[in-house]
Write a protein that holds these residues in place. Structure first.
Motif, PDB file in Angstrom:
ATOM      1  N   CYS A  41       0.866  -1.480  -0.037  1.00  0.00           N
ATOM      2  CA  CYS A  41      -0.165  -0.087  -0.036  1.00  0.00           C
ATOM      3  C   CYS A  41       0.958   1.291  -0.124  1.00  0.00           C
ATOM      4  O   CYS A  41       1.816   1.167   0.674  1.00  0.00           O
ATOM      5  N   GLY A  42       0.400   2.175  -0.800  1.00  0.00           N
ATOM      6  CA  GLY A  42       1.099   3.528  -0.626  1.00  0.00           C
ATOM      7  C   GLY A  42       0.085   4.722  -0.517  1.00  0.00           C
ATOM      8  O   GLY A  42      -0.848   4.468  -1.238  1.00  0.00           O
ATOM      9  N   LEU A 115      -7.833   4.606  -4.371  1.00  0.00           N
ATOM     10  CA  LEU A 115      -9.064   5.312  -4.030  1.00  0.00           C
ATOM     11  C   LEU A 115      -8.796   6.861  -3.755  1.00  0.00           C
ATOM     12  O   LEU A 115      -7.606   7.000  -3.241  1.00  0.00           O
ATOM     13  N   PRO A 116      -9.504   7.618  -4.417  1.00  0.00           N
ATOM     14  CA  PRO A 116      -9.210   9.083  -4.311  1.00  0.00           C
ATOM     15  C   PRO A 116      -9.409   9.429  -2.748  1.00  0.00           C
ATOM     16  O   PRO A 116     -10.381   9.225  -2.093  1.00  0.00           O
ATOM     17  N   LEU A 117      -8.556  10.667  -2.622  1.00  0.00           N
ATOM     18  CA  LEU A 117      -8.742  11.536  -1.276  1.00  0.00           C
ATOM     19  C   LEU A 117      -9.071  12.861  -1.562  1.00  0.00           C
ATOM     20  O   LEU A 117      -8.514  13.461  -2.159  1.00  0.00           O
ATOM     21  N   ASP A 118     -10.214  13.243  -1.071  1.00  0.00           N
ATOM     22  CA  ASP A 118     -10.720  14.567  -1.280  1.00  0.00           C
ATOM     23  C   ASP A 118     -10.994  15.382  -0.014  1.00  0.00           C
ATOM     24  O   ASP A 118     -11.499  15.011   0.792  1.00  0.00           O
ATOM     25  N   ALA A 126      -4.203   9.917  -3.467  1.00  0.00           N
ATOM     26  CA  ALA A 126      -5.156   8.587  -3.605  1.00  0.00           C
ATOM     27  C   ALA A 126      -4.258   7.516  -2.534  1.00  0.00           C
ATOM     28  O   ALA A 126      -3.180   7.710  -2.303  1.00  0.00           O
ATOM     29  N   LEU A 127      -5.188   6.462  -2.244  1.00  0.00           N
ATOM     30  CA  LEU A 127      -4.692   5.565  -1.441  1.00  0.00           C
ATOM     31  C   LEU A 127      -4.595   4.323  -2.512  1.00  0.00           C
ATOM     32  O   LEU A 127      -5.642   3.964  -3.048  1.00  0.00           O
ATOM     33  N   ASN A 128      -3.291   3.830  -2.446  1.00  0.00           N
ATOM     34  CA  ASN A 128      -3.189   2.636  -3.568  1.00  0.00           C
ATOM     35  C   ASN A 128      -2.829   1.280  -2.937  1.00  0.00           C
ATOM     36  O   ASN A 128      -1.677   1.167  -2.261  1.00  0.00           O
TER      37      ASN A 128
END
Length: 237
Positions: A41-42, A115-118, A126-128
């Motif tokens: 995860c990054g 997944l985007p971070l808003d 983003a969480l990858n």
């Protein structure tokens, strides 16, 4: 270990981390542990028109992220720029973002989920998630990952608000650093009220406005009361 227990660990990290500096590293490791098929995860944060990895679980995630920044294409950048969840079933047959997929395969990545971070209405990153086998990420993986992306968004929101508050305090006091105390108070309120990091910061802000007391002083009072409570417990030195 359950996700609820890990979330409790994350709250403890927020409470003890002061300026939230340890939060990104804790977040990516907890996410990789909880998402069933994630091997790495990054955490990507927006920097100009590209991104920067502020934490990763190791070389696999870090190299997969860095290769996208170098090429300026890839699933994590797509997620960050469009605000959408991006899933790759198999890098070996993926037709988007050429030439990234082939290079990802060379790194050992076969599938990914971003997944985007808003934060406060704007893209923050983003969480990858990455795996070395194709087609592994399921709806359950996405659901669990979305919960951790929400934690990341909340913490980033608070970090920005603390930085803004700290900057104003610096101008008023000639350099007084309030970030650590505010961060500790946020973590304590999250644990006590069972709320998000953003909601906890809002509680501090509202209390500051209603009492006409500086935010840093409200935070210091919360932290001080907690420390006094610990000292009053029987059996403590």
């Amino acid at each position: 270990m359950s996700q609820a227990t890990d979330a409790g660990d994350l709250l403890a990290s927020l409470a003890s981390g002061g300026d939230l500096g340890s939060f990104p590293g804790d977040l990516v490791h907890l996410t990789a542990r909880q998402v069933p098929h994630a091997e790495a995860c990054g955490l990507t944060l927006t920097r100009a028109t590209s991104g920067v990895t502020v934490a990763s679980t190791g070389p696999l995630a870090d190299r997969a992220d860095q290769r996208q920044y170098r090429l300026d294409v890839g699933p994590s950048l797509e997620s960050m720029r469009t605000g959408t969840v991006v899933r790759v079933e198999d890098m070996a047959t993926e037709g988007r973002w050429d030439p990234y997929p082939a290079q990802a395969v060379e790194l050992g990545v076969r599938s990914s989920l971003s997944l985007p971070l808003d934060v406060e209405g704007r893209s923050a990153g983003a969480l990858n998630l990455y795996a070395t086998e194709p087609g592994v990420f399921t709806a359950q993986d996405e659901s669990v990952a979305a919960g951790w992306a929400e934690q990341a968004t909340g913490a980033l929101t608070v970090a920005l608000r603390i930085a803004d508050s700290d900057d104003r305090a610096d101008r008023l006091t000639g350099g007084l650093d309030t970030r650590a105390t505010i961060g500790q108070a946020v973590g304590l309120l999250m644990a006590q009220e069972r709320c998000t990091a953003a909601a906890a910061f809002d509680l501090l802000r509202i209390a500051s406005q209603r009492r006409n007391v500086e935010l840093r002083d409200i935070a210091a009072g919360i932290v001080g009361a907690f420390e006094e409570g610990l000292a009053d417990r029987p059996g403590r030195w």
